[in-house]
Scaffold this motif. Structure first.
Motif, PDB file in Angstrom:
ATOM      1  N   LEU A 159      24.140 -70.947 -44.535  1.00  0.00           N
ATOM      2  CA  LEU A 159      24.744 -71.341 -43.279  1.00  0.00           C
ATOM      3  C   LEU A 159      23.680 -71.850 -42.313  1.00  0.00           C
ATOM      4  CD1 LEU A 159      27.211 -71.421 -41.384  1.00  0.00           C
ATOM      5  CD2 LEU A 159      26.643 -69.065 -40.754  1.00  0.00           C
ATOM      6  N   ASP A 160      23.915 -73.016 -41.749  1.00  0.00           N
ATOM      7  CA  ASP A 160      23.041 -73.571 -40.730  1.00  0.00           C
ATOM      8  C   ASP A 160      23.556 -73.068 -39.375  1.00  0.00           C
ATOM      9  OD1 ASP A 160      21.673 -75.100 -38.860  1.00  0.00           O
ATOM     10  OD2 ASP A 160      21.817 -76.948 -40.022  1.00  0.00           O
ATOM     11  N   VAL A 161      22.934 -72.015 -38.877  1.00  0.00           N
ATOM     12  CA  VAL A 161      23.394 -71.357 -37.655  1.00  0.00           C
ATOM     13  C   VAL A 161      23.306 -72.296 -36.464  1.00  0.00           C
ATOM     14  CG1 VAL A 161      23.003 -69.400 -36.104  1.00  0.00           C
ATOM     15  CG2 VAL A 161      22.771 -69.099 -38.562  1.00  0.00           C
ATOM     16  N   THR A 162      22.281 -73.113 -36.410  1.00  0.00           N
ATOM     17  CA  THR A 162      22.142 -74.065 -35.303  1.00  0.00           C
ATOM     18  C   THR A 162      23.273 -75.079 -35.321  1.00  0.00           C
ATOM     19  OG1 THR A 162      19.740 -73.803 -35.341  1.00  0.00           O
ATOM     20  CG2 THR A 162      20.609 -75.756 -34.234  1.00  0.00           C
ATOM     21  N   LYS A 163      23.610 -75.575 -36.486  1.00  0.00           N
ATOM     22  CA  LYS A 163      24.718 -76.538 -36.628  1.00  0.00           C
ATOM     23  C   LYS A 163      26.042 -75.877 -36.247  1.00  0.00           C
ATOM     24  CE  LYS A 163      26.543 -80.457 -38.028  1.00  0.00           C
ATOM     25  NZ  LYS A 163      26.579 -81.588 -37.136  1.00  0.00           N
ATOM     26  N   LEU A 164      26.242 -74.638 -36.665  1.00  0.00           N
ATOM     27  CA  LEU A 164      27.453 -73.911 -36.295  1.00  0.00           C
ATOM     28  C   LEU A 164      27.553 -73.802 -34.777  1.00  0.00           C
ATOM     29  CD1 LEU A 164      29.958 -72.163 -36.936  1.00  0.00           C
ATOM     30  CD2 LEU A 164      28.396 -70.187 -37.038  1.00  0.00           C
ATOM     31  N   TYR A 165      26.465 -73.424 -34.136  1.00  0.00           N
ATOM     32  CA  TYR A 165      26.448 -73.305 -32.675  1.00  0.00           C
ATOM     33  C   TYR A 165      26.800 -74.641 -32.025  1.00  0.00           C
ATOM     34  CZ  TYR A 165      24.837 -72.446 -27.939  1.00  0.00           C
ATOM     35  OH  TYR A 165      24.772 -72.332 -26.579  1.00  0.00           O
ATOM     36  N   GLU A 166      26.174 -75.703 -32.491  1.00  0.00           N
ATOM     37  CA  GLU A 166      26.438 -77.030 -31.928  1.00  0.00           C
ATOM     38  C   GLU A 166      27.897 -77.446 -32.094  1.00  0.00           C
ATOM     39  OE1 GLU A 166      23.592 -79.422 -34.007  1.00  0.00           O
ATOM     40  OE2 GLU A 166      21.939 -78.793 -32.705  1.00  0.00           O
ATOM     41  N   GLU A 167      28.460 -77.175 -33.257  1.00  0.00           N
ATOM     42  CA  GLU A 167      29.850 -77.549 -33.524  1.00  0.00           C
ATOM     43  C   GLU A 167      30.823 -76.741 -32.675  1.00  0.00           C
ATOM     44  OE1 GLU A 167      31.102 -80.047 -35.421  1.00  0.00           O
ATOM     45  OE2 GLU A 167      29.050 -80.705 -35.750  1.00  0.00           O
ATOM     46  N   VAL A 168      30.564 -75.457 -32.540  1.00  0.00           N
ATOM     47  CA  VAL A 168      31.439 -74.625 -31.701  1.00  0.00           C
ATOM     48  C   VAL A 168      31.355 -75.084 -30.251  1.00  0.00           C
ATOM     49  CG1 VAL A 168      31.792 -72.299 -30.772  1.00  0.00           C
ATOM     50  CG2 VAL A 168      31.404 -72.610 -33.219  1.00  0.00           C
TER      51      VAL A 168
ATOM     52  N   VAL B  12      29.373 -66.167 -36.665  1.00  0.00           N
ATOM     53  CA  VAL B  12      28.042 -66.026 -37.261  1.00  0.00           C
ATOM     54  C   VAL B  12      27.907 -64.709 -38.033  1.00  0.00           C
ATOM     55  CG1 VAL B  12      26.746 -64.920 -35.377  1.00  0.00           C
ATOM     56  CG2 VAL B  12      25.636 -66.652 -36.799  1.00  0.00           C
ATOM     57  N   GLN B  13      28.827 -63.787 -37.833  1.00  0.00           N
ATOM     58  CA  GLN B  13      28.801 -62.510 -38.550  1.00  0.00           C
ATOM     59  C   GLN B  13      29.259 -62.641 -39.998  1.00  0.00           C
ATOM     60  OE1 GLN B  13      30.496 -59.120 -36.368  1.00  0.00           O
ATOM     61  NE2 GLN B  13      30.477 -60.453 -34.566  1.00  0.00           N
ATOM     62  N   SER B  14      29.954 -63.726 -40.312  1.00  0.00           N
ATOM     63  CA  SER B  14      30.487 -63.894 -41.668  1.00  0.00           C
ATOM     64  C   SER B  14      30.251 -65.311 -42.170  1.00  0.00           C
ATOM     65  CB  SER B  14      32.000 -63.602 -41.667  1.00  0.00           C
ATOM     66  OG  SER B  14      32.581 -64.028 -42.876  1.00  0.00           O
ATOM     67  N   ASP B  15      29.470 -65.435 -43.230  1.00  0.00           N
ATOM     68  CA  ASP B  15      29.221 -66.749 -43.826  1.00  0.00           C
ATOM     69  C   ASP B  15      30.520 -67.424 -44.231  1.00  0.00           C
ATOM     70  OD1 ASP B  15      26.523 -66.499 -43.519  1.00  0.00           O
ATOM     71  OD2 ASP B  15      26.067 -66.282 -45.646  1.00  0.00           O
ATOM     72  N   THR B  16      31.443 -66.641 -44.767  1.00  0.00           N
ATOM     73  CA  THR B  16      32.710 -67.209 -45.236  1.00  0.00           C
ATOM     74  C   THR B  16      33.508 -67.799 -44.086  1.00  0.00           C
ATOM     75  OG1 THR B  16      32.778 -65.635 -47.064  1.00  0.00           O
ATOM     76  CG2 THR B  16      34.847 -66.726 -46.485  1.00  0.00           C
TER      77      THR B  16
ATOM     78  N   THR C 248      34.052 -71.814 -43.490  1.00  0.00           N
ATOM     79  CA  THR C 248      35.431 -72.309 -43.425  1.00  0.00           C
ATOM     80  C   THR C 248      35.666 -73.075 -42.135  1.00  0.00           C
ATOM     81  OG1 THR C 248      36.194 -70.460 -44.768  1.00  0.00           O
ATOM     82  CG2 THR C 248      37.851 -71.620 -43.483  1.00  0.00           C
ATOM     83  N   PHE C 249      35.192 -72.535 -41.021  1.00  0.00           N
ATOM     84  CA  PHE C 249      35.331 -73.217 -39.733  1.00  0.00           C
ATOM     85  C   PHE C 249      34.639 -74.580 -39.770  1.00  0.00           C
ATOM     86  CE2 PHE C 249      33.975 -74.273 -35.427  1.00  0.00           C
ATOM     87  CZ  PHE C 249      35.152 -74.107 -34.710  1.00  0.00           C
ATOM     88  N   MET C 250      33.429 -74.618 -40.307  1.00  0.00           N
ATOM     89  CA  MET C 250      32.655 -75.856 -40.348  1.00  0.00           C
ATOM     90  C   MET C 250      33.310 -76.908 -41.253  1.00  0.00           C
ATOM     91  SD  MET C 250      29.993 -75.605 -38.381  1.00  0.00           S
ATOM     92  CE  MET C 250      28.800 -76.756 -39.003  1.00  0.00           C
ATOM     93  N   THR C 251      34.027 -76.467 -42.261  1.00  0.00           N
ATOM     94  CA  THR C 251      34.662 -77.378 -43.204  1.00  0.00           C
ATOM     95  C   THR C 251      35.903 -78.043 -42.614  1.00  0.00           C
ATOM     96  OG1 THR C 251      33.846 -76.028 -45.029  1.00  0.00           O
ATOM     97  CG2 THR C 251      35.649 -77.533 -45.526  1.00  0.00           C
TER      98      THR C 251
ATOM     99  N   LEU D  60      42.187 -78.863 -37.052  1.00  0.00           N
ATOM    100  CA  LEU D  60      42.308 -77.525 -37.635  1.00  0.00           C
ATOM    101  C   LEU D  60      41.399 -76.515 -36.935  1.00  0.00           C
ATOM    102  CD1 LEU D  60      42.624 -78.371 -41.427  1.00  0.00           C
ATOM    103  CD2 LEU D  60      44.420 -77.642 -39.839  1.00  0.00           C
ATOM    104  N   ARG D  61      40.269 -76.972 -36.435  1.00  0.00           N
ATOM    105  CA  ARG D  61      39.404 -76.082 -35.655  1.00  0.00           C
ATOM    106  C   ARG D  61      40.115 -75.657 -34.373  1.00  0.00           C
ATOM    107  NH1 ARG D  61      33.396 -78.883 -36.026  1.00  0.00           N
ATOM    108  NH2 ARG D  61      33.140 -78.604 -38.276  1.00  0.00           N
ATOM    109  N   LYS D  62      40.826 -76.595 -33.745  1.00  0.00           N
ATOM    110  CA  LYS D  62      41.572 -76.257 -32.525  1.00  0.00           C
ATOM    111  C   LYS D  62      42.648 -75.216 -32.819  1.00  0.00           C
ATOM    112  CE  LYS D  62      40.798 -80.548 -30.032  1.00  0.00           C
ATOM    113  NZ  LYS D  62      41.400 -81.727 -29.424  1.00  0.00           N
ATOM    114  N   VAL D  63      43.327 -75.357 -33.951  1.00  0.00           N
ATOM    115  CA  VAL D  63      44.339 -74.371 -34.358  1.00  0.00           C
ATOM    116  C   VAL D  63      43.667 -73.012 -34.556  1.00  0.00           C
ATOM    117  CG1 VAL D  63      45.927 -73.700 -36.212  1.00  0.00           C
ATOM    118  CG2 VAL D  63      45.889 -76.068 -35.390  1.00  0.00           C
ATOM    119  N   TRP D  64      42.519 -73.007 -35.223  1.00  0.00           N
ATOM    120  CA  TRP D  64      41.791 -71.762 -35.443  1.00  0.00           C
ATOM    121  C   TRP D  64      41.409 -71.118 -34.114  1.00  0.00           C
ATOM    122  CZ3 TRP D  64      37.453 -69.146 -34.293  1.00  0.00           C
ATOM    123  CH2 TRP D  64      37.126 -68.065 -35.099  1.00  0.00           C
TER     124      TRP D  64
END
Length: 67
Positions: A13-22, A41-45, A49-52, A57-61
């Motif tokens: 998991l690219d934590v920086t990319k996750l942060y930027e996307e969120v 960030v507590q769960s890779d899964t 999934t969020f990043m994919t 769909l992210r808005k729904v999540w």
């Protein structure tokens, strides 16, 4: 004993990319996005999934997470 930092390093998991996307999402407060990131960030899964997902769909999540 494995530390949280060790787990993050071993993760794909690219934590920086996750942060930027969120944080790039719209229609919510920065505090909400911070909470979202902290949760994901507590769960890779969950994070992967969020990043994919696409933007819609992210808005729904996010709506479901908000509840």
């Amino acid at each position: 004993m494995t530390t949280t930092i060790d787990k993050m390093i071993d993760s794909c998991l690219d934590v920086t990319k996750l942060y930027e996307e969120v944080m790039a999402m719209e229609d919510y407060t920065e505090e909400f996005f911070g909470d979202t990131f902290d949760y994901l960030v507590q769960s890779d899964t969950l994070a992967t999934t969020f990043m994919t997902k696409n933007q819609n769909l992210r808005k729904v999540w996010l709506e479901r997470f908000k509840r």
